[in-house]
Motif scaffolding. Structure first.
Motif, short mmCIF file in Angstrom:
data_model
loop_
_atom_site.label_atom_id
_atom_site.label_comp_id
_atom_site.label_asym_id
_atom_site.label_seq_id
_atom_site.Cartn_x
_atom_site.Cartn_y
_atom_site.Cartn_z
N SER A 172 -7.44 0.87 -5.88
CA SER A 172 -7.22 2.19 -5.40
C SER A 172 -7.91 3.21 -4.45
N VAL B 234 2.43 -0.63 -13.21
CA VAL B 234 3.26 0.67 -12.49
C VAL B 234 3.95 1.40 -13.68
N SER C 279 -6.48 1.48 -17.54
CA SER C 279 -7.12 0.71 -16.55
C SER C 279 -6.84 -0.32 -17.50
N LEU D 74 2.91 6.83 -8.26
CA LEU D 74 2.29 6.62 -7.65
C LEU D 74 1.07 7.59 -6.75
N ARG E 211 -7.67 3.45 -12.26
CA ARG E 211 -6.81 3.65 -11.65
C ARG E 211 -6.51 1.98 -11.10
N ASP F 276 -3.22 3.58 -3.30
CA ASP F 276 -2.72 2.68 -4.66
C ASP F 276 -2.51 1.41 -3.71
N ARG G 82 -10.96 5.07 -7.18
CA ARG G 82 -10.28 5.38 -8.29
C ARG G 82 -10.78 4.48 -9.30
N ASN H 288 1.09 -0.45 -0.02
CA ASN H 288 -0.05 0.11 0.29
C ASN H 288 0.84 1.56 -0.50
N LEU I 284 -0.62 -1.99 -4.51
CA LEU I 284 0.17 -2.06 -5.57
C LEU I 284 0.06 -3.83 -5.05
N ILE J 153 -1.35 -2.10 -10.20
CA ILE J 153 -2.23 -1.31 -9.12
C ILE J 153 -3.87 -2.03 -9.70
#
Length: 513
Positions: free
Chosen positions: A458, A481, A489, A158, A476, A162, A473, A148, A164, A455
């Motif tokens: 988010s 990345v 997306s 980033l 995202r 987010d 989000r 995170n 990951l 990601i």
């Protein structure tokens, strides 16, 4: 613990195993000496408990082996007719030493053809859960780790909020140094906030071969070299020395690789006297001083359209500092009629908080500094020692002293030093709001955790959960990345694949019925 100490400890464990199981090996139709041969005894034990030979390998995987020991203790007891709940509890609570009692004081019979299926629903559930934890621990430790983003130092690339997946295998997965720890937990246990590991013993660690080397501009997750905090961003200020693999996880952009000469001029990074060109996705930000004509600024436009969300501070009449502004946003700010002037802040005053803390360097005008490379030799003297003292002592484990103007390493006078590993220079894109290598120096390669690749989720931390649909989000979700161009997306493609799979599975089951 040294490798020799671990070897002695390993031999002691073999003796403990032999003394507690040799009679049981005989009752299972094996030779008693087979319980004494390292590794071979584990292979034979797997045959005795009717489990696959590859289980042996799991006994030597740190953290995973803590779970496997429990499973093997219970399986050994059940292979000799000890199936009750009481036997299971005694086997686990005594750390396996209950098997000593069975070995010497009970006339048990070996159950050669016992059923391997759990005799109760709870037993089946526990067995499934343990193996799910083992698989998840292996994936978490050697393949992909969720991560995170807690701070805005890489803002725009980033974002705070987010979530990951960090690849362990791109740069080569490390084996753990901490031998006793909760699986899939970093330095503290969630919710109760207590330490999740024991400092002792520490394992010798190595790294598996990676798919690629760290390149300039790569975003990298690493253990913070300077970390002695009890927990990340602990407001109490408590401190504790942590093992290498339990230090706080940081994520920054690699700006300098081993062998580079790095400098910063007016906020721009230069490598070997050439300005470093950042990738398209990188959006470096700087603080700007804004002077207005006294009119109110359109806060909605600044925050929502220009995405300037990391701090706006009044510093005088009609004067503000915007903490994190990209070059594109700065150009758009200039077009606002209420803004009379906008100037990027460029620190020139010496800041002795900066590494190595004895130079007249500033946040925006820094260096030059050499980034050490494994196998390369540097001269050691009064001027160079502050740059490399921590590397020589803390990261590479040498004793260093200064006596009568002479430098001694491991009690021998030296005038130079050859580095044992590679080092890197990590910085945030949010240049005026990032605690990075400018403050604490080089990142050793053995501190590198992995490469953020994806990601998967988010959340906007500035919105409440009552606005859940806006808080997520969506643009995202399922973004890569790295790569060229702007992030895209792939969430809709994931949904299409998911619906397709459920549809295929539905019709397959219907056809089978």
């Amino acid at each position: 613990m040294t490798i020799l100490q671990w070897f002695i400890f390993f031999l002691v464990l073999q003796v403990v195993h032999y003394l507690g199981t040799w009679k049981l090996y005989e009752k299972a139709g094996r030779k008693s000496w087979e319980a004494a041969i390292p590794v071979y005894n584990a292979i034979v034990l797997m045959k005795i408990i009717n489990r696959p030979t590859w289980w042996t390998a799991l006994l030597f995987v740190p953290i995973v082996n803590l779970i496997m020991f429990i499973i093997v203790w219970v399986e050994t007891l059940r292979s000799f007719g000890k199936n009750s709940t009481k036997d299971t509890i005694l086997g686990v609570a005594t750390l396996g030493f209950y098997i000593y009692y069975i070995n010497y004081f009970e006339n048990v019979e070996y159950k050669r053809d016992r059923s391997l299926v759990a005799t109760s629903k709870s037993g089946d559930t526990i067995s499934s859960l343990l193996f799910a934890i083992i698989v998840a621990t292996l994936v978490h430790g050697y393949v992909l780790q969720p991560f995170n983003i807690p701070t805005s130092s890489l803002e725009k690339s980033l974002l705070v909020g987010d979530f990951l997946f960090v690849s362990k295998f791109h740069y080569g997965a490390r084996t753990p140094k901490t031998a006793i720890a909760l699986p899939m937990v970093h330095d503290s246990i969630p919710f109760i906030k207590t330490k999740s590991y024991l400092n002792f013993p520490q394992l010798p660690s190595f790294r598996f071969p990676g798919l690629q080397a760290i390149k300039r501009n790569d975003i990298v997750v690493f253990n913070w070299p300077a970390d002695t905090v009890y927990m990340f961003r602990d407001p109490s200020g408590r401190h504790i020395d942590k093992p290498l693999d339990k230090r706080s996880n940081y994520v920054k952009r690699c700006q300098g690789i081993p062998g580079d000469n790095l400098s910063i001029k007016n906020g721009d990074v230069y490598i070997n006297n050439k300005r470093l060109i950042l990738p398209e996705r990188a959006k470096p930000q700087y603080s700007y001083t804004i002077i207005t004509d006294g009119s109110n600024l359109d806060a909605k436009y600044i925050i929502e359209d220009l995405q300037i969300t990391d701090g706006i501070y009044p510093t005088g009449p009609n004067k503000y500092v915007f903490a994190a502004v990209t070059e594109d946003a700065a150009k758009k700010l200039k077009q606002i009629p209420a803004i009379k002037s906008i100037v990027r802040n460029n620190s020139t005053e010496p800041d002795h908080r900066l590494f190595p803390h004895n130079q007249n360097w500033s946040q925006d005008n820094y260096g030059p500094i050499y980034i050490p490379e494994a196998g390369k030799t540097v001269a050691l003297n009064k001027e160079s020692l502050p740059f490399y003292r921590r590397l020589i002592t803390v990261y590479e484990g040498n004793k260093l002293e200064e006596k009568g103007g002479q430098i001694y390493i491991n009690d021998k006078p030296v005038v130079n030093y050859t580095f044992q590993q590679d080092y890197y220079w990590m910085m945030g894109d949010n240049r005026h709001n990032s605690e990075d290598s400018r403050y604490w120096g080089f990142v050793p390669f053995d501190h590198v955790v992995g490469k953020p690749v994806f990601i998967w989720f988010s959340l906007d931390p500035n919105l409440p959960w009552s606005q859940a649909l806006d808080k997520i989000r969506w643009n995202r979700l399922f973004c890569t990345v790295g790569g060229d161009g702007q992030p895209t997306s792939y969430f809709k493609y994931f949904l299409i694949l998911l619906v397709g799979w459920f549809g295929f599975d539905f019709f397959r089951k219907r056809k089978k019925a």
